[in-house]
Design an enzyme around this catalytic site. Structure first.
Site, PDB file in Angstrom:
ATOM      1  N   HIS A 224      -7.512  -5.781  -0.367  1.00 36.83           N
ATOM      2  CA  HIS A 224      -6.346  -4.900  -0.470  1.00 36.83           C
ATOM      3  C   HIS A 224      -5.067  -5.713  -0.362  1.00 36.83           C
ATOM      4  CE1 HIS A 224      -4.061  -1.302  -0.343  1.00 36.83           C
ATOM      5  NE2 HIS A 224      -3.849  -1.262   0.960  1.00 36.83           N
TER       6      HIS A 224
ATOM      7  N   ASP B  95      -9.097  -4.366  -5.673  1.00 33.38           N
ATOM      8  CA  ASP B  95      -8.529  -3.665  -4.523  1.00 33.38           C
ATOM      9  C   ASP B  95      -9.288  -2.357  -4.293  1.00 33.38           C
ATOM     10  OD1 ASP B  95      -6.866  -2.152  -2.738  1.00 33.38           O
ATOM     11  OD2 ASP B  95      -5.158  -3.387  -3.327  1.00 33.38           O
TER      12      ASP B  95
ATOM     13  N   SER C  61       0.834  -1.201   0.000  1.00 36.17           N
ATOM     14  CA  SER C  61       0.000   0.000   0.000  1.00 36.17           C
ATOM     15  C   SER C  61       0.875   1.260   0.000  1.00 36.17           C
ATOM     16  CB  SER C  61      -0.942  -0.057   1.208  1.00 36.17           C
ATOM     17  OG  SER C  61      -1.961   0.895   1.119  1.00 36.17           O
TER      18      SER C  61
END
Length: 557
Positions: free
Chosen positions: A527, A499, A272
């Site tokens: 995610h 996602d 991320s």
């Protein structure tokens, strides 16, 4: 909805805990409220040198209107490579002195951990000035270590120390743990690394519980009021640190961390926001990129407004997928029968909670609309945890908000005793306001908010991130720009098609920008992919780390 094969390591509370570390703060800045209720649980997930101004790119929600005025990052445009400059020798000559961890570092019982600190300059253009200490943790290799693998779980704001101490044995296979020292670190401004301090615990509870509609004039005014209050508290308690929390400064720190464990190149896994940190490192030091994996990609070339739109689309999709899952269960608070009708019923339930908060096991903390939205949004990050969301919704529909409150607190790092173990709710604002300038024209933001709410109604995300950051004590420091990292070793980029927080298109974009990369695709919801894809992504990544075997470009799992 197509079922997703799950990795055996992706189930239950352990999976939820690991996921939470990567998403603390989740959405970008303010006005990002799922299932349109608004409140204090806002925040986000997440190259080129800064200039005095910038213009939004033409794609997506871009405009030819100028972005917010930029300041200058202390970490950019240094005259020399710090690693070879005698002025920085005291930093690059360090070696981590590993020893017992402090009591606040809770480790998984199956693994032994060691802790240490590494000193870096607060302002990278002033090596003789103030310094800060970065907290690091190591899960030592079970055998002879072939290297040190650094891990960042994202945020910005998530503690890499906690992530590795609690989850290394869960995330990484036995061969990986046998051959690598797994190292986590708290980036500057986060948790134990000169972590910024803002509102106290009681004020944070009030902030998170406050519920209002951020798309209205009244709700926007409330958002701005909270942002001013947070900014003032952060400046009062941590004002000396705030100008130096941009990601280029944190990427410079990583080069010192690399040196402090004796590695010539940085081996790295970033999730991320950790992909943004990793690509920034590659931009500064392409020749020091080792075996590099970026999973759940943030695109460095987009504006803050384009980032907001990407997440609005991602969460619209995630909500629809979750509602479809709920309708397939034997018990679901939503009646459907269509997904569209189920989404409307979910919105009605959340609106009802916003108007009339429901009881929880804590008589002093009812479940407000903002807390209910935060609790449910946490679970949208992994389809392996959707069953928890169904259970929580069913309980809330029957007047018990205990479970959704627990999930909201888990995402905000709130302990049962009312203390907050991290500072992700505030460090995410500190970093994102420096990294992601948006269009400064307020009238445009109003029109963009209307467009987003019409196009992605379930996400309930508004376009006022720059309005919020206008209240921050430091100007943004970084213009959106592509990162190419010429001369780097191979960089593995991973995107997940469903996602919600880092849309798949961002992974495609970064892969196209980088001079030497391959793109791996996980066809699933949730995610990130490594550690939860079902084995295919994990096998390719492990072979790359362990044997240096390049994954096949375009591999799809």
């Amino acid at each position: 909805m197509r079922p997703v094969t799950r990795n055996r390591r992706s189930h239950g509370r352990a999976a939820l805990r690991a996921m939470t570390a990567a998403i603390a703060g989740a959405l970008l800045l303010a006005g990002c409220d799922l299932l349109p209720v608004s409140g204090g649980d806002d925040g986000a997930s997440d190259g080129g040198s800064a200039s005095s101004s910038a213009t939004a790119s033409p794609g997506g929600s871009g405009s030819d209107l100028p972005l917010a005025e930029l300041g200058t990052s202390a970490a950019m445009d240094l005259p020399t490579d710090p690693a070879t400059d005698p002025a920085y020798e005291a930093f690059y000559s360090q070696r981590v002195q590993w020893g017992p961890c402090e009591a606040d570092v809770t480790a998984d019982a199956s693994q032994a951990v060691e802790c240490g600190t590494v000193r870096v300059p607060l302002a990278w253009n002033d090596p003789s000035g103030q310094t800060i200490d970065l907290a690091v943790v190591r899960v030592a290799a079970g055998g002879e270590a072939k290297g040190s693998l650094f891990v960042n779980p994202g945020g910005p704001g998530a503690s890499g120390v906690d992530f590795v101490a609690q989850n290394a044995s869960y995330i990484f296979s036995q061969p990986m743990r046998q051959e690598f020292d797994i190292i986590g670190f708290d980036p500057r401004g986060i948790s134990r690394s000169a972590g910024i301090e803002c509102l106290d615990d009681a004020q944070t509870d009030e902030y998170r519980a406050d519920t209002y509609d951020g798309s209205t004039d009244e709700g926007l005014a409330r958002s701005v009021e909270w942002m001013k209050k947070i900014a003032a508290a952060c400046e009062e308690h941590s004002g000396a640190v705030l100008p130096y929390l941009d990601t280029y400064s944190a990427a410079r720190d990583m080069d010192v961390l690399r040196s402090a464990v004796g590695s010539e190149k940085l081996d790295y896994l970033g999730y991320s926001y950790g992909t943004y940190l990793g690509s920034s490192f590659a931009d500064l030091y392409p020749e020091r990129v080792g075996r590099f994996v970026l999973d759940g990609v943030m695109d460095p070339s987009i504006t803050g407004d384009e980032l907001t739109e990407g997440q609005a689309g991602g969460f619209q999709h995630a909500i629809e997928q979750f509602v479809g899952f709920c309708l397939e269960q034997q018990e679901c608070a939503l009646r459907g029968p269509s997904v569209e009708e189920g989404v409307e019923q979910l919105e009605a339930l959340m609106d009802s909670i916003a108007e009339n908060p429901i009881q929880t096991s804590d008589p002093d903390r009812p479940l407000t609309g903002a807390l209910a939205s935060a609790g449910l949004s946490l679970l949208l990050y992994g389809d392996e945890n959707w069953s928890f969301g169904v259970t929580g919704l069913n309980a809330a529909a029957n007047g018990d908000g205990t479970l959704l409150l627990m999930f909201a607190d888990l995402g905000a790092e709130r302990s049962d005793d009312g203390t907050y173990t991290g500072n992700a709710l505030y460090s995410i604002l500190a970093v994102n306001c420096l990294d992601h300038p948006g269009i400064a024209d307020f009238a445009w933001q109003q029109k963009e908010t209307e467009r987003l709410l019409e196009k992605y109604p379930a996400a309930g995300i508004t376009a006022y991130s720059q309005t919020m950051c206008d209240q921050w004590p430091v100007k943004p420091l970084r213009a959106p720009a592509e990162i190419h990292a010429p001369g780097s070793d191979l960089i593995v980029v991973i995107g997940t098609t469903g996602d919600p927080a880092t849309p798949y298109q961002w992974a495609q974009s970064l892969d196209a920008q980088l001079d030497n990369s391959v793109l791996l695709t996980f066809e699933g919801d949730g995610h990130t992919a490594y550690g939860r894809s079902g084995g295919c992504i994990e096998a390719a990544v492990d072979a790359y780390f362990l044997q240096g075997t390049a994954p096949a470009d375009g591999l799809t799992c």
